[in-house]
Design a protein around this motif. Structure first.
Motif, PDB file in Angstrom:
ATOM      1  N   LEU A  65      34.052  89.185 -48.302  1.00 55.58           N
ATOM      2  CA  LEU A  65      34.959  88.180 -48.078  1.00 55.58           C
ATOM      3  C   LEU A  65      35.226  87.475 -49.522  1.00 55.58           C
ATOM      4  O   LEU A  65      36.576  87.213 -49.796  1.00 55.58           O
ATOM      5  CB  LEU A  65      34.392  87.201 -47.281  1.00 55.58           C
ATOM      6  CG  LEU A  65      34.060  87.415 -45.731  1.00 55.58           C
ATOM      7  CD1 LEU A  65      33.563  86.376 -44.827  1.00 55.58           C
ATOM      8  CD2 LEU A  65      35.624  87.965 -45.236  1.00 55.58           C
ATOM      9  N   THR A  69      39.146  87.556 -51.280  1.00 56.82           N
ATOM     10  CA  THR A  69      39.649  86.459 -51.972  1.00 56.82           C
ATOM     11  C   THR A  69      39.912  86.926 -53.291  1.00 56.82           C
ATOM     12  O   THR A  69      41.237  86.314 -53.735  1.00 56.82           O
ATOM     13  CB  THR A  69      38.708  85.141 -51.539  1.00 56.82           C
ATOM     14  OG1 THR A  69      38.145  85.137 -50.580  1.00 56.82           O
ATOM     15  CG2 THR A  69      39.436  83.850 -52.082  1.00 56.82           C
ATOM     16  N   TRP A  95      44.258  82.532 -45.772  1.00 60.40           N
ATOM     17  CA  TRP A  95      43.223  83.039 -46.054  1.00 60.40           C
ATOM     18  C   TRP A  95      42.013  82.175 -46.786  1.00 60.40           C
ATOM     19  O   TRP A  95      41.114  81.829 -46.156  1.00 60.40           O
ATOM     20  CB  TRP A  95      43.071  84.346 -46.847  1.00 60.40           C
ATOM     21  CG  TRP A  95      41.837  84.909 -47.252  1.00 60.40           C
ATOM     22  CD1 TRP A  95      41.146  84.866 -48.403  1.00 60.40           C
ATOM     23  CD2 TRP A  95      41.101  85.774 -46.333  1.00 60.40           C
ATOM     24  NE1 TRP A  95      40.210  85.684 -48.306  1.00 60.40           N
ATOM     25  CE2 TRP A  95      39.930  86.042 -47.104  1.00 60.40           C
ATOM     26  CE3 TRP A  95      41.463  86.304 -45.060  1.00 60.40           C
ATOM     27  CZ2 TRP A  95      38.986  86.996 -46.716  1.00 60.40           C
ATOM     28  CZ3 TRP A  95      40.232  87.241 -44.550  1.00 60.40           C
ATOM     29  CH2 TRP A  95      39.019  87.541 -45.227  1.00 60.40           C
ATOM     30  N   ILE A  99      38.470  80.568 -45.281  1.00 56.88           N
ATOM     31  CA  ILE A  99      37.529  80.735 -45.995  1.00 56.88           C
ATOM     32  C   ILE A  99      36.464  79.521 -46.516  1.00 56.88           C
ATOM     33  O   ILE A  99      35.640  79.329 -46.385  1.00 56.88           O
ATOM     34  CB  ILE A  99      37.767  81.589 -47.546  1.00 56.88           C
ATOM     35  CG1 ILE A  99      38.160  82.945 -47.014  1.00 56.88           C
ATOM     36  CG2 ILE A  99      36.501  81.429 -48.342  1.00 56.88           C
ATOM     37  CD1 ILE A  99      36.956  83.737 -46.479  1.00 56.88           C
TER      38      ILE A  99
END
Length: 342
Positions: A65, A69, A95, A99
């Motif tokens: 993840l 990013t 996004w 997160i």
């Protein structure tokens, strides 16, 4: 001489056999069986800790993840009023907002283990946070006003309709989970899994409307400036919402890494819904109050009928009331501060 005899027992006088020794044995056996049964019940209620392999997989997912990013960063667009937003930038800000929910686990990283009383307090805090989020969703839906909204129904009516649909949906989901008691996720099973899934469902549902909000803000007349600000505001707002999810997960022996992933999962609809809402902004506007009411109704039901009741069982009415009210006040204060700087 006559032989002296011992006095007969009362039971013998009545013609009944004396079973005092047998009764004592039966009583001892009953106590033993009861104790063993209680021990078995305690063993059934124990929650298995998450395995090391599962925790390692969670850390790998977190690394992936983080890599996504970093790799999808579109460059700094903050304050650039001439920049025309693209699908890439809309997805990225949605996004990042999703997160940020995982950071809600950080305050709990300093707690090794929680006793039953503090689990109840945590549930009360989570209920207060979710109640504040529900209130904000209702208010946003009822006061929704956009010149491009061409719906014939008023915003409050659409919000109320969405709330009713949300309640019906969550009741149907709970009924389905109750009928499937063998459902299992990792180390969780039975009632724990059903409760966690219910809360994750509700938090995920409300992220759909937030994702639409991000897309609409980028597609509106203020374009990039408003879209970036709304995304940043939601990112800050998502941290305490992630904390509310983590508070429910960690007492059930879910690792902090896995809890962080579940927090992010509840917000994944934000980037997924932001893109179509940006592309078809005029089509999504009339549905936004319905989505806000839908998420608010479902979240309010879980806050009151699940978390608050469980908090009351583990603590008492005063503790539950004070903890949930304090969390509600703090959450509303944070949301008001964000709105004042909009």
């Amino acid at each position: 001489p006559p032989v002296k005899q011992s006095a007969p027992s009362a039971s013998a006088d009545n013609g009944e056999p004396d079973h005092s020794h047998d009764d004592s044995g039966c009583s001892d056996n009953s106590l033993k069986d009861t104790k063993e049964g209680a021990d078995d019940d305690d063993e059934d209620e124990k929650i298995e800790a998450e395995s090391k392999s599962s925790e390692i997989r969670s850390y790998i997912i977190i690394a992936i993840l983080a890599a996504i990013t970093y790799a999808t960063y579109p460059g700094n667009t903050w304050g650039d009023k001439t920049f025309e937003p693209t699908i890439h930038t809309v997805f990225y800000y949605g996004w990042v907002s999703a997160i940020s929910t995982g950071f809600g686990v950080l305050p709990l990283c300093f707690v090794s283990e929680m006793k039953e009383y503090w689990i109840g307090v945590s549930n009360a805090i989570a209920a207060g946070m979710m109640s504040a989020a529900s209130y904000s969703l209702f208010m946003e839906g009822c006061t929704f006003d956009d010149k491009n909204d061409d719906s014939s129904l008023s915003a409050p009516l659409r919000t109320g309709l969405g709330c009713l649909l949300g309640l019906l949906f969550i009741l149907g989901t709970k009924s389905f989970l109750d009928q499937n008691e063998d459902v299992k996720i990792g180390s969780l099973s039975g009632a724990d899994t059903r409760k966690v899934l219910l809360i994750v469902f509700v938090m995920t549902l409300h992220s759909f409307s937030e994702g639409v909000g991000i897309g609409v803000s980028f597609g509106g007349e203020h374009g990039n400036g408003l879209g970036v600000f709304i995304s940043a505001s939601l990112a800050v707002h998502n941290i305490p919402e992630g904390l509310a999810v983590a508070i429910v997960l960690l007492p059930r022996k879910v690792s902090k890494a896995t809890a962080a992933i579940w927090c992010v999962v509840t917000s994944l609809p934000q980037p997924l819904m932001a893109v179509p809402a940006f592309m078809f902004v005029h089509s999504f506007l009339p549905l936004l109050p319905v989505g806000l009411g839908f998420a608010g109704g479902a979240m309010m039901w879980v806050a009151f009928m699940e978390l608050l009741l469980e908090a009351y069982e583990d603590t008492d009415a005063v503790t539950t009331g004070v903890a949930s009210t304090a969390a509600l006040a703090v959450m509303l204060s944070v949301q008001r501060t964000i709105e004042d700087h909009a």
